[in-house]
Design a protein around this motif. Sequence first.
Motif, PDB file in Angstrom:
ATOM      1  N   LEU A 137      -6.145  -4.747  -3.445  1.00  0.00           N
ATOM      2  CA  LEU A 137      -6.016  -5.486  -4.940  1.00  0.00           C
ATOM      3  C   LEU A 137      -6.464  -4.886  -6.604  1.00  0.00           C
ATOM      4  O   LEU A 137      -6.057  -3.761  -7.178  1.00  0.00           O
ATOM      5  N   LEU A 140      -5.575  -0.992  -7.161  1.00  0.00           N
ATOM      6  CA  LEU A 140      -3.720  -1.263  -6.889  1.00  0.00           C
ATOM      7  C   LEU A 140      -4.166  -1.039  -9.370  1.00  0.00           C
ATOM      8  O   LEU A 140      -3.828  -0.759  -9.441  1.00  0.00           O
ATOM      9  N   LEU A 141      -5.107  -2.149  -9.019  1.00  0.00           N
ATOM     10  CA  LEU A 141      -4.522  -2.734 -10.298  1.00  0.00           C
ATOM     11  C   LEU A 141      -5.612  -2.392 -11.920  1.00  0.00           C
ATOM     12  O   LEU A 141      -5.006  -1.540 -12.776  1.00  0.00           O
ATOM     13  N   VAL A 145       0.042  -1.221 -11.846  1.00  0.00           N
ATOM     14  CA  VAL A 145       1.204  -1.431 -11.030  1.00  0.00           C
ATOM     15  C   VAL A 145       2.454  -1.795 -11.881  1.00  0.00           C
ATOM     16  O   VAL A 145       3.305  -1.471 -11.473  1.00  0.00           O
ATOM     17  N   ILE A 150       5.805  -2.035  -4.298  1.00  0.00           N
ATOM     18  CA  ILE A 150       5.359  -1.680  -3.649  1.00  0.00           C
ATOM     19  C   ILE A 150       5.026  -2.277  -2.534  1.00  0.00           C
ATOM     20  O   ILE A 150       5.861  -3.618  -2.844  1.00  0.00           O
ATOM     21  N   VAL A 152       3.795  -4.958   0.656  1.00  0.00           N
ATOM     22  CA  VAL A 152       2.534  -5.202   1.482  1.00  0.00           C
ATOM     23  C   VAL A 152       2.989  -5.313   2.534  1.00  0.00           C
ATOM     24  O   VAL A 152       3.843  -6.293   3.011  1.00  0.00           O
ATOM     25  N   VAL A 162      -2.949 -11.758  -3.565  1.00  0.00           N
ATOM     26  CA  VAL A 162      -2.273 -10.721  -3.673  1.00  0.00           C
ATOM     27  C   VAL A 162      -0.761 -10.044  -4.422  1.00  0.00           C
ATOM     28  O   VAL A 162      -0.865  -9.185  -5.400  1.00  0.00           O
ATOM     29  N   LEU A 166      -0.054  -8.989  -8.266  1.00  0.00           N
ATOM     30  CA  LEU A 166       0.568  -7.064  -8.531  1.00  0.00           C
ATOM     31  C   LEU A 166       1.925  -7.587  -9.705  1.00  0.00           C
ATOM     32  O   LEU A 166       2.356  -7.077 -10.515  1.00  0.00           O
ATOM     33  N   GLU A 167       2.856  -8.802  -9.030  1.00  0.00           N
ATOM     34  CA  GLU A 167       3.478  -8.927  -9.831  1.00  0.00           C
ATOM     35  C   GLU A 167       2.874  -9.520 -11.451  1.00  0.00           C
ATOM     36  O   GLU A 167       4.131  -9.196 -12.727  1.00  0.00           O
ATOM     37  N   ALA A 169       0.989  -8.454 -12.822  1.00  0.00           N
ATOM     38  CA  ALA A 169       0.546  -6.862 -13.645  1.00  0.00           C
ATOM     39  C   ALA A 169       1.556  -6.100 -14.018  1.00  0.00           C
ATOM     40  O   ALA A 169       1.896  -5.169 -14.033  1.00  0.00           O
ATOM     41  N   ALA A 171       3.928  -5.189 -11.122  1.00  0.00           N
ATOM     42  CA  ALA A 171       4.683  -4.301  -9.962  1.00  0.00           C
ATOM     43  C   ALA A 171       6.488  -5.195  -9.484  1.00  0.00           C
ATOM     44  O   ALA A 171       6.017  -6.654  -9.007  1.00  0.00           O
ATOM     45  N   VAL A 173       6.979  -6.171  -6.242  1.00  0.00           N
ATOM     46  CA  VAL A 173       6.255  -6.499  -4.930  1.00  0.00           C
ATOM     47  C   VAL A 173       7.730  -6.758  -3.568  1.00  0.00           C
ATOM     48  O   VAL A 173       8.429  -7.871  -3.417  1.00  0.00           O
TER      49      VAL A 173
END
Length: 392
Positions: A137, A140-141, A145, A150, A152, A162, A166-167, A169, A171, A173
């Motif tokens: 993680l 990726l950050l 992202v 992405i 996973v 995780v 990501l979301e 940030a 992304a 997912v």
Amino acid sequence: MSAPTTTEAQVPPLAGFTVGVTAARRAEELGTMLERRGACVQHGPALRIVPLADDAELEARTRDLIARPPDVTVATTGIGFRGWIEAADGWGMGEDLLAALSRGELLARGPKARGQIRASGLTEVWSPPSESSAEVLDHLLEEGVAGRRIAVQLHGEPLPDVVEALEMAGAEVVEVPVYRWVPPADLAPMDRLTDLVLGGGVDMLTFTSAPAAASLLARATERGLREELVAALRGPVLVVCVGPVTAAPLEAVDVPTLQPQRSRLGAMVRALEAEAPARARRLPVAGHRLELRGHAALVDGELKAVPPTGMALLRALARRPGRVVSRAELLRALPGGGDDEHAVETAMARLRSALGVPKLIQTVVKRGYRLALDPSAGPSPLGGHCVSGDER
């Protein structure tokens, strides 16, 4: 205490201990490893795996990723990634899936995932030395992202931290449930294992997946035994987990866990093997070395099988070595209790026979029994006239 004898050195490190196994996948392998080290193994699978080819959710996610290939794919387990590709082959989409994944970057959480990526004809661009999802993680950050798709690959349970990070940030997912854990079809073995834990019949309990830990706790809740189970796992039972992800559901309820430095089955067994000596009680008694393990004792390094009633008495005596323990107190320590102190005399006779050295335990006339602790090891009993352990 003198150095270990040759006989003592030959006693397997887990001999005399009962180890519970909650695993479904690789349960036989783990059980064999433990038995080779002398453990008595009790199986109680806490989950089962839904066959990949029967998983409609995985098929739907696979079709979606073929239609819209991901920018990044994170492979978290080798068996999961391989199973995903094999399931896609079974649906006639194997080549299409590999082509879709090859258009983006592949990250491998550990060496097994990396090996399966390469076995599929693909190449990973990065893998963390720690084999940690948290480090994946962070990587990726750090790369950024926002706006990236992405995929996973999950390893049996969701990864909400995780996915949420990501979301947040930016992304998109796509969670890929390559295999799913569900409760076992037959709950009886898991229930029996729980009952053994609560009854003091298990010294160490092993977990190889977080869903197994969550499933055991959930089932205990259904049976109204959650508080008792958590108390046992916090106290007399040593809980051993293959890694931090597996330990998370247990540590969430303040259950301490033993974990190896590397999240591997063999490393977990070695960690347990190294910890086992600390679980034993060693006492110099009547010129001999007495060691108490879970369901057995060592006398001068020789393993002695002791019946459950005998171990209950031995543990009660060892709690106050050298001190007199009354028959009434020993009676309360016996499994099942009762009110006939003659049961203590019968169990004590069997215990002395099992140990093979009757003088380890002395009878104190009209008072009870005591371990014949060597004078240099600690206090002697207060009052009472002792007779030899092999006299009645």
